[in-house]
Design a protein around this motif. Sequence first.
Motif, PDB file in Angstrom:
ATOM      1  N   ALA A   7      13.564  16.858 -24.125  1.00  0.00           N
ATOM      2  CA  ALA A   7      14.471  15.712 -24.107  1.00  0.00           C
ATOM      3  C   ALA A   7      15.164  15.616 -22.753  1.00  0.00           C
ATOM      4  O   ALA A   7      15.281  14.529 -22.174  1.00  0.00           O
ATOM      5  CB  ALA A   7      15.499  15.834 -25.223  1.00  0.00           C
ATOM      6  N   LYS A   8      15.616  16.773 -22.243  1.00  0.00           N
ATOM      7  CA  LYS A   8      16.317  16.740 -20.953  1.00  0.00           C
ATOM      8  C   LYS A   8      15.364  16.383 -19.816  1.00  0.00           C
ATOM      9  O   LYS A   8      15.747  15.667 -18.882  1.00  0.00           O
ATOM     10  CB  LYS A   8      17.012  18.079 -20.705  1.00  0.00           C
ATOM     11  CG  LYS A   8      18.248  18.215 -21.600  1.00  0.00           C
ATOM     12  CD  LYS A   8      19.064  19.446 -21.318  1.00  0.00           C
ATOM     13  CE  LYS A   8      20.387  19.347 -22.085  1.00  0.00           C
ATOM     14  NZ  LYS A   8      21.105  20.624 -22.115  1.00  0.00           N
ATOM     15  N   ALA A   9      14.130  16.890 -19.916  1.00  0.00           N
ATOM     16  CA  ALA A   9      13.140  16.532 -18.900  1.00  0.00           C
ATOM     17  C   ALA A   9      12.891  15.027 -18.927  1.00  0.00           C
ATOM     18  O   ALA A   9      12.803  14.367 -17.878  1.00  0.00           O
ATOM     19  CB  ALA A   9      11.840  17.290 -19.142  1.00  0.00           C
ATOM     20  N   MET A  10      12.798  14.472 -20.145  1.00  0.00           N
ATOM     21  CA  MET A  10      12.571  13.047 -20.288  1.00  0.00           C
ATOM     22  C   MET A  10      13.736  12.256 -19.709  1.00  0.00           C
ATOM     23  O   MET A  10      13.557  11.288 -18.971  1.00  0.00           O
ATOM     24  CB  MET A  10      12.362  12.717 -21.767  1.00  0.00           C
ATOM     25  CG  MET A  10      12.118  11.247 -22.062  1.00  0.00           C
ATOM     26  SD  MET A  10      10.787  10.539 -21.078  1.00  0.00           S
ATOM     27  CE  MET A  10       9.545  10.236 -22.306  1.00  0.00           C
ATOM     28  N   LEU A  11      14.967  12.679 -20.005  1.00  0.00           N
ATOM     29  CA  LEU A  11      16.134  11.947 -19.521  1.00  0.00           C
ATOM     30  C   LEU A  11      16.233  12.017 -17.996  1.00  0.00           C
ATOM     31  O   LEU A  11      16.596  11.044 -17.341  1.00  0.00           O
ATOM     32  CB  LEU A  11      17.410  12.502 -20.168  1.00  0.00           C
ATOM     33  CG  LEU A  11      17.584  12.081 -21.631  1.00  0.00           C
ATOM     34  CD1 LEU A  11      18.657  12.908 -22.319  1.00  0.00           C
ATOM     35  CD2 LEU A  11      17.937  10.595 -21.723  1.00  0.00           C
ATOM     36  N   THR A  12      15.904  13.190 -17.434  1.00  0.00           N
ATOM     37  CA  THR A  12      15.904  13.306 -15.977  1.00  0.00           C
ATOM     38  C   THR A  12      14.891  12.332 -15.391  1.00  0.00           C
ATOM     39  O   THR A  12      15.171  11.634 -14.412  1.00  0.00           O
ATOM     40  CB  THR A  12      15.532  14.749 -15.558  1.00  0.00           C
ATOM     41  OG1 THR A  12      16.318  15.654 -16.330  1.00  0.00           O
ATOM     42  CG2 THR A  12      15.789  14.964 -14.081  1.00  0.00           C
ATOM     43  N   ALA A  13      13.717  12.269 -16.028  1.00  0.00           N
ATOM     44  CA  ALA A  13      12.673  11.363 -15.534  1.00  0.00           C
ATOM     45  C   ALA A  13      13.090   9.905 -15.690  1.00  0.00           C
ATOM     46  O   ALA A  13      12.797   9.066 -14.836  1.00  0.00           O
ATOM     47  CB  ALA A  13      11.369  11.622 -16.280  1.00  0.00           C
ATOM     48  N   ILE A  14      13.795   9.598 -16.771  1.00  0.00           N
ATOM     49  CA  ILE A  14      14.240   8.215 -16.986  1.00  0.00           C
ATOM     50  C   ILE A  14      15.235   7.808 -15.890  1.00  0.00           C
ATOM     51  O   ILE A  14      15.280   6.658 -15.470  1.00  0.00           O
ATOM     52  CB  ILE A  14      14.868   8.074 -18.400  1.00  0.00           C
ATOM     53  CG1 ILE A  14      13.765   8.072 -19.449  1.00  0.00           C
ATOM     54  CG2 ILE A  14      15.704   6.797 -18.513  1.00  0.00           C
ATOM     55  CD1 ILE A  14      14.248   8.137 -20.880  1.00  0.00           C
ATOM     56  N   GLY A  15      16.016   8.780 -15.425  1.00  0.00           N
ATOM     57  CA  GLY A  15      16.946   8.498 -14.327  1.00  0.00           C
ATOM     58  C   GLY A  15      16.260   8.426 -12.981  1.00  0.00           C
ATOM     59  O   GLY A  15      16.894   8.090 -11.972  1.00  0.00           O
ATOM     60  N   GLY A  16      14.967   8.744 -12.922  1.00  0.00           N
ATOM     61  CA  GLY A  16      14.240   8.750 -11.655  1.00  0.00           C
ATOM     62  C   GLY A  16      13.631   7.396 -11.338  1.00  0.00           C
ATOM     63  O   GLY A  16      13.675   6.470 -12.142  1.00  0.00           O
ATOM     64  N   LEU A  17      13.052   7.337 -10.155  1.00  0.00           N
ATOM     65  CA  LEU A  17      12.530   6.049  -9.673  1.00  0.00           C
ATOM     66  C   LEU A  17      11.255   5.606 -10.394  1.00  0.00           C
ATOM     67  O   LEU A  17      11.046   4.414 -10.599  1.00  0.00           O
ATOM     68  CB  LEU A  17      12.258   6.128  -8.179  1.00  0.00           C
ATOM     69  CG  LEU A  17      13.440   5.727  -7.275  1.00  0.00           C
ATOM     70  CD1 LEU A  17      13.060   5.896  -5.825  1.00  0.00           C
ATOM     71  CD2 LEU A  17      13.876   4.290  -7.557  1.00  0.00           C
ATOM     72  N   ASP A  18      10.397   6.559 -10.768  1.00  0.00           N
ATOM     73  CA  ASP A  18       9.112   6.186 -11.369  1.00  0.00           C
ATOM     74  C   ASP A  18       9.310   5.377 -12.639  1.00  0.00           C
ATOM     75  O   ASP A  18       8.662   4.369 -12.868  1.00  0.00           O
ATOM     76  CB  ASP A  18       8.291   7.448 -11.700  1.00  0.00           C
ATOM     77  CG  ASP A  18       7.758   8.105 -10.443  1.00  0.00           C
ATOM     78  OD1 ASP A  18       7.852   7.453  -9.381  1.00  0.00           O
ATOM     79  OD2 ASP A  18       7.283   9.250 -10.531  1.00  0.00           O
ATOM     80  N   PHE A  19      10.242   5.845 -13.463  1.00  0.00           N
ATOM     81  CA  PHE A  19      10.495   5.161 -14.730  1.00  0.00           C
ATOM     82  C   PHE A  19      10.905   3.718 -14.477  1.00  0.00           C
ATOM     83  O   PHE A  19      10.298   2.780 -14.988  1.00  0.00           O
ATOM     84  CB  PHE A  19      11.596   5.888 -15.518  1.00  0.00           C
ATOM     85  CG  PHE A  19      12.066   5.118 -16.722  1.00  0.00           C
ATOM     86  CD1 PHE A  19      11.410   5.227 -17.939  1.00  0.00           C
ATOM     87  CD2 PHE A  19      13.159   4.264 -16.639  1.00  0.00           C
ATOM     88  CE1 PHE A  19      11.836   4.509 -19.041  1.00  0.00           C
ATOM     89  CE2 PHE A  19      13.592   3.530 -17.736  1.00  0.00           C
ATOM     90  CZ  PHE A  19      12.926   3.655 -18.934  1.00  0.00           C
ATOM     91  N   ILE A  20      11.937   3.548 -13.657  1.00  0.00           N
ATOM     92  CA  ILE A  20      12.504   2.212 -13.536  1.00  0.00           C
ATOM     93  C   ILE A  20      11.578   1.289 -12.742  1.00  0.00           C
ATOM     94  O   ILE A  20      11.514   0.083 -13.008  1.00  0.00           O
ATOM     95  CB  ILE A  20      13.932   2.272 -12.936  1.00  0.00           C
ATOM     96  CG1 ILE A  20      14.671   0.968 -13.189  1.00  0.00           C
ATOM     97  CG2 ILE A  20      13.932   2.622 -11.469  1.00  0.00           C
ATOM     98  CD1 ILE A  20      14.915   0.673 -14.660  1.00  0.00           C
ATOM     99  N   THR A  21      10.824   1.860 -11.815  1.00  0.00           N
ATOM    100  CA  THR A  21       9.896   1.028 -11.053  1.00  0.00           C
ATOM    101  C   THR A  21       8.806   0.473 -11.971  1.00  0.00           C
ATOM    102  O   THR A  21       8.496  -0.719 -11.941  1.00  0.00           O
ATOM    103  CB  THR A  21       9.254   1.844  -9.914  1.00  0.00           C
ATOM    104  OG1 THR A  21      10.314   2.432  -9.149  1.00  0.00           O
ATOM    105  CG2 THR A  21       8.424   0.961  -9.011  1.00  0.00           C
ATOM    106  N   ALA A  22       8.262   1.348 -12.812  1.00  0.00           N
ATOM    107  CA  ALA A  22       7.211   0.902 -13.730  1.00  0.00           C
ATOM    108  C   ALA A  22       7.759  -0.078 -14.755  1.00  0.00           C
ATOM    109  O   ALA A  22       7.141  -1.096 -15.061  1.00  0.00           O
ATOM    110  CB  ALA A  22       6.592   2.106 -14.437  1.00  0.00           C
ATOM    111  N   ALA A  23       8.959   0.207 -15.276  1.00  0.00           N
ATOM    112  CA  ALA A  23       9.544  -0.665 -16.290  1.00  0.00           C
ATOM    113  C   ALA A  23       9.874  -2.024 -15.686  1.00  0.00           C
ATOM    114  O   ALA A  23       9.623  -3.064 -16.287  1.00  0.00           O
ATOM    115  CB  ALA A  23      10.796  -0.026 -16.884  1.00  0.00           C
ATOM    116  N   ASN A  24      10.433  -2.006 -14.489  1.00  0.00           N
ATOM    117  CA  ASN A  24      10.849  -3.255 -13.848  1.00  0.00           C
ATOM    118  C   ASN A  24       9.651  -4.126 -13.463  1.00  0.00           C
ATOM    119  O   ASN A  24       9.746  -5.354 -13.464  1.00  0.00           O
ATOM    120  CB  ASN A  24      11.692  -2.942 -12.616  1.00  0.00           C
ATOM    121  CG  ASN A  24      12.303  -4.190 -12.020  1.00  0.00           C
ATOM    122  OD1 ASN A  24      13.197  -4.776 -12.593  1.00  0.00           O
ATOM    123  ND2 ASN A  24      11.770  -4.615 -10.869  1.00  0.00           N
ATOM    124  N   ALA A  25       8.533  -3.467 -13.160  1.00  0.00           N
ATOM    125  CA  ALA A  25       7.346  -4.244 -12.799  1.00  0.00           C
ATOM    126  C   ALA A  25       6.894  -5.099 -13.978  1.00  0.00           C
ATOM    127  O   ALA A  25       6.383  -6.204 -13.800  1.00  0.00           O
ATOM    128  CB  ALA A  25       6.230  -3.299 -12.372  1.00  0.00           C
TER     129      ALA A  25
END
Lengths: 293, 453
Positions: free
Chosen positions: B355-373
Motif C-alpha cells: 500500500a505504501k509503495a503504491m501511494l508513493t508511486a501515486i505521488g510520483g510523476l509516472d502516475f499523474i502523467t499517465a492519468a492526465n494523458a
Amino acid sequence: MVKRPARRSRWSRAFLYVFLTFMALVWLVPVVSAIYAAFRPYAETQKYGIFSLPKALTLQNFKDAWTQGNMTHTFRNTMFIVIPSIVLILFFSSTMAFAVSRFSWRFNVALLLLFTAGNLLPAQVIFQPLFQMFKATPWPDLLSDTDTGSLLGTKIAVIIVHVAFQTGFCTFVLSNYMKTIPKELGEAALVDGASVSRQFFQIIMPLCRPVLAALATLEFTWLYNDFFWAVVLLNQGDERPITSSIANLGGQFFSNDNLIAAASMIVAMPTLIVYLALQRQFIGGLTLGANKG
Amino acid sequence: MGCSCQRSTSHGFNIVSRRGLIIGTAAVAGAGLLAACGSDDKDSGSTTPATDAAGADTTAAAGTDTTAAPSGDAVTVGINEAAGSVAYDGAKAGLDATGVPYTGNFVDHNSFQDNITSYLQQPDDVFTWFAGYRMRFFAEKGLAGDISSVWDNLPDFTEGFKTAATGNDGKQYLVPTSYYPWAVHYRKSLFEEKGYTVPTNKDELLALAAQMQADGLVPFAYANDGKWPVQGTFDILNMRLNGYQFHVDLLAGKEDWTGDKVKAVFALWTDLLPFHQENPNGRTWQEAATALESKEAGMYYLGTFVSSNSTDQEYLDDLDFFNFPELDPAIGADALDAPIDGFMMAASPKNEDGAKAMLTAIGGLDFITAANAVNPSAVPANSKFDSSVFTPIQKKSAELVGAAKNIAQFLDRDTSPDFVSNVISDAFANFHADPSTIDSILDDIETQKSQYL
C-alpha cells in the motif's frame, strides 16, 4: 324515464374514457420518453432537447450500456443472489405455512404474527446490527469469491438477508392459501397412512402451485430490483448485482441520460419477461387467500 | 369441497400450459448461475473487472493486471469510478503506470461516497478520497492509515498540498492527485459580441447582470439537482462576504448559522436569485450548462468540470472563466473552492508495504502523467508535472488557484458529510423553493448542527 339514466351513463362513460386516456398518457410520458431517448445519441438530445424530432435513431446506447455497465457480469451476480434466495424463501415459508395452517397448535397465531411482524421493520433501521453481525461471522474464503474472511462482502450475506426478510411475507400469503384447502384432504391422507412430510410434499405442495408461482414472480421482481442491500453489504464493485450497472453509468459530474435510459430498459427486461410468463398466476395469486372459501 | 377442487384443477391447467416457459426460464437462469460460479470463483478475486468489462479499450490494462495477479501480494485499490467513464480510464492508466501490482475495486462515484462509512469497515488497502474535513474526520476516527513515512519520499508537492493532506494530529493521511477550481464560466464570443467586460467588484457584477437581463439573457445559469451544486454558490458568497476563516469555522461548527454574518450571505443570495435561472432544484447542472452553451445564459458559476458536458470543440474553445469578483473590498477575492482529490490508506491494510509503495508511486510523476494523458479534466497536484501539456483550461485553473491565498475544499468536503447530506442539502433546497422562509431554515440548521459537529 328510461332514457335519462342512459344518457347520464353515456356521459359518465365518456368522462371516464377521457379521464382514463388522460391518466394513461400522463403515466406513459416518462416511460415513452425514456424509450425514445434511449434510441438517440446524447449529442442530439443535448442540442435539440428530449422532445425534438429524431435526426438519428441508433442502438448504440444499448450496446454501450451493456458493455460499459458490465452487464454480463452483473446479471450473473444478480442471478447468483436471486435464484437461491427464491428457492429458499419458498421452501421455508411453505413449511412454516403448512405447520401453522394445517395443524392446530397453541402458538399458531403468535408464530404467524412473529413472522409477519418481521416485515414491518424497515431495512434501513436494522442494517447496522446486521452489518456488524455479518462482519463478526467468520466465513472461509474458499466458500466465497472474496477474501474478506467474514460473511460481510459476500453474496451469501445478501442471500441470507433476502431469505430472512421475505420469508415472513410469503408465510403469510401461503398460510392464508393453505387454510382454503379443505381439512378433509389431509384427514383422508392420514387415514391412508400418509406421514406429515408426505402430506406436505404430495398433497399440499402440488395444490399450492398457483400461489407459489405468484409469489415467485413477486419475489423475483423485488429481489432483482434490490440495490440497498447490495450496496451496503457488498464493498467490491465486482460482487454487485445488475442494479449497480445503472449506477455505474452515472459519473461524478456528468451523466449521459440517454445511456442510462437504455440501461434501464435492458435491466427492466427480465422482470417484464418473468411477469409476462407468470402473468396468469400472478393475477390469480393476488386474490388467493383473500377469503376463506 | 367440489368448489375447491374445481378451482385447483383450473389453476392446474394453467400451470401445465405454461410449464414449458417456466422450465425454460429456470433452465436459462440456472445456466447463468453455473457460469457465475465457474468464472467468479476463479477470476474476480485476482483480477480487476476490466477482464469482464467491455473491453477493447481496456485490454492493455487488463493485461497488466493479469501479470500482476499471480504474485499474490497485489495491493487492493478502491476507486470511486466505474468502467465506462473517462475518469475510470484515467485512474486505471495511472495505476497501471505505477508498476505496483494491484487489484482494482471500481465502484461508481455516488454509491462509493454514500456508502463510505460502511466501506471503511472493510476497505481496500488504498482508496480514493478527498482532502479537507472529510479526510481529517476519518483520520481522527482511526479509519485511515498514517502515511507520514510515505510523505518522506514525496518531494514534488508544495507545502500547501502537504497541509491539505495533514490530519488534526499533524500526520499525513492523503496523497493528493489533482484539483479543480470553481469559477464563473462564460463564452468569450458572447462577451465580445455584446461588449461585456469581466467584472471585478460587486457593482460591476450587478451592472453586468442587469445589462444581460436587459439584453434578454439569463445572467447566471443555475441548477441544484442532486442538491449539491448551489453549495458552491453559498461557499463563494460566504467567502467573499465573511472571508476564508469564517468559512472554515462555520463549517467546523464554531460559528452561529443564525448570526448576522450568515444572514447577510442569504440576504445577498436572495437579492441575486432574480439574476439566476428559476427553480434550480429540478434542473441538472448539465441542463444549466446547456443554457450557457446555447447562449441563453451569460455566465455559470460551477467547477471547471462544466466543460465535460459538451463535445462541441468550437464551444469548448470559446469557453473561459474568471474568478468570482470581490463583494467586500475589506475581504477581497483571494479565496476560492478548489477541491483536491487523492488517495488514502486503510487503517490496517492487509498489505501495508504494498500500500505504501503504491501511494508513493501515486505521488510520483509516472502516475499523474499517465492519468492526465487520458483524463486531463483536473489539474495535477504534482508540482513537477510538465505544465506544457496543460490544456488551456488547466493552465488557467493552475494560475487561478496559484494566485489564491486560501483554498477551500467545498462545503460538503469541509464539514461532516452527514451534516451536509442530512441537513444542509435539504435546507438549501428549501431556501430555493421559498427564500422568504430562510430564518426558520437557519434556525433548523443551528439546532441540528450539534448532532454532527
